[in-house]
Enzyme design. Structure first.
Site, mmCIF file in Angstrom:
data_model
loop_
_atom_site.group_PDB
_atom_site.id
_atom_site.type_symbol
_atom_site.label_atom_id
_atom_site.label_comp_id
_atom_site.label_asym_id
_atom_site.label_seq_id
_atom_site.Cartn_x
_atom_site.Cartn_y
_atom_site.Cartn_z
ATOM 1 N N HIS A 31 0.812 -1.230 0.000
ATOM 2 C CA HIS A 31 0.000 0.000 0.000
ATOM 3 C C HIS A 31 0.845 1.281 0.000
ATOM 4 O O HIS A 31 0.706 2.100 -0.915
ATOM 5 C CB HIS A 31 -1.012 -0.036 1.148
ATOM 6 C CG HIS A 31 -1.645 1.280 1.430
ATOM 7 N ND1 HIS A 31 -2.478 1.908 0.524
ATOM 8 C CD2 HIS A 31 -1.543 2.125 2.485
ATOM 9 C CE1 HIS A 31 -2.868 3.074 1.040
ATOM 10 N NE2 HIS A 31 -2.315 3.226 2.218
ATOM 11 N N HIS A 57 3.827 6.830 5.526
ATOM 12 C CA HIS A 57 2.643 7.563 6.001
ATOM 13 C C HIS A 57 1.784 6.824 7.025
ATOM 14 O O HIS A 57 1.027 7.458 7.754
ATOM 15 C CB HIS A 57 1.777 8.054 4.822
ATOM 16 C CG HIS A 57 0.888 7.017 4.205
ATOM 17 N ND1 HIS A 57 1.303 6.211 3.175
ATOM 18 C CD2 HIS A 57 -0.384 6.655 4.465
ATOM 19 C CE1 HIS A 57 0.311 5.395 2.833
ATOM 20 N NE2 HIS A 57 -0.721 5.645 3.596
ATOM 21 N N GLU A 61 0.484 5.813 12.685
ATOM 22 C CA GLU A 61 -0.901 5.412 12.933
ATOM 23 C C GLU A 61 -1.047 3.904 13.171
ATOM 24 O O GLU A 61 -1.767 3.482 14.069
ATOM 25 C CB GLU A 61 -1.716 5.819 11.708
ATOM 26 C CG GLU A 61 -3.199 5.784 11.904
ATOM 27 C CD GLU A 61 -3.895 6.278 10.646
ATOM 28 O OE1 GLU A 61 -3.589 7.399 10.174
ATOM 29 O OE2 GLU A 61 -4.733 5.542 10.118
ATOM 30 N N ASP A 62 -0.372 3.106 12.376
ATOM 31 C CA ASP A 62 -0.611 1.654 12.418
ATOM 32 C C ASP A 62 0.462 0.849 13.135
ATOM 33 O O ASP A 62 0.240 -0.317 13.450
ATOM 34 C CB ASP A 62 -0.752 1.093 10.993
ATOM 35 C CG ASP A 62 -2.018 1.579 10.311
ATOM 36 O OD1 ASP A 62 -2.965 1.945 11.035
ATOM 37 O OD2 ASP A 62 -2.058 1.602 9.075
ATOM 38 N N ASP A 118 -3.131 8.582 -1.159
ATOM 39 C CA ASP A 118 -3.607 7.534 -0.241
ATOM 40 C C ASP A 118 -5.058 7.188 -0.550
ATOM 41 O O ASP A 118 -5.450 6.016 -0.593
ATOM 42 C CB ASP A 118 -3.461 8.057 1.199
ATOM 43 C CG ASP A 118 -3.781 7.011 2.254
ATOM 44 O OD1 ASP A 118 -3.489 5.826 2.030
ATOM 45 O OD2 ASP A 118 -4.313 7.388 3.312
#
Ligand code: ZN
Length: 183
Positions: A31, A57, A61-62, A118
């Site tokens: 991704h 990116h 967050e992940d 994205d």
């Protein structure tokens, strides 16, 4: 180029245990690689800083990486863009989604480019590798939300905006009940 490959290495390790949500169960790293590829295809003169941020990116967050960690491994400019496009996972999902729409106009141009690419990638996945368990309604709601998020980001790339529109049209045509209305 060195910094870009370093970011691919960093992100691949950070996302090593994650898969995309579709039935193909693609490695997650595909991704961010797609996001940066979309940017260079549409905006070939994009600065390496932004391409590195595109690769990284989702690591805050992940994967729980921190802004300071990215700044130490890379630089402040890359770390700041990654932070700009990171949701605050402490917030409930609906709040995070609302905040993306709310904050989009205030993003820096580099962050707008990452945000736009994205959403092109994620909406594209609704055609090629639809997340498992998502129904038509969820898919169409996702496209509507993504369209709202990218509205203030369109100014940074006509090419990516056109790609978004084409993909959103296709997803709506494939997943809508009222197919005649969207063709
Ligand atoms: Zn992403």
């Amino acid at each position: 180029m060195q910094l870009l490959l370093k970011s691919v290495d960093f992100a691949a390790r950070a996302h090593r245990d994650q898969r995309r949500k579709g039935p193909a169960e693609e490695p997650y790293i595909n991704h961010p690689i797609e996001v940066s590829r979309l940017i260079v295809e549409c905006e070939p003169h994009t600065d390496e800083t932004i391409l590195c941020a595109a690769i990284l990116h989702d690591v805050i967050e992940d994967c729980g990486a921190t802004r300071d960690e990215i700044a130490a491994c890379f630089n402040d400019a890359i770390a700041d863009i990654v932070l700009e496009v990171s949701d605050d996972k402490a917030l409930p999902r609906d709040d995070r989604k609302a905040k993306q729409v709310e904050n989009a106009p205030n993003l820096t141009p580099g962050a707008k480019l990452v945000r736009l690419a994205d959403k092109v990638a994620n909406v594209g996945a609704m055609l090629t590798d639809t997340p498992i368990g998502w129904d038509e309604k969820q898919i169409l709601a996702y496209v509507d939300w993504a369209e709202a998020v990218i509205a203030p980001c369109r100014e940074v790339s006509d090419g990516l905006s056109a790609r978004f529109d084409a993909i959103a049209r296709d997803v709506r045509a494939v997943h809508s009940d009222d197919k005649e209305a969207v063709i």
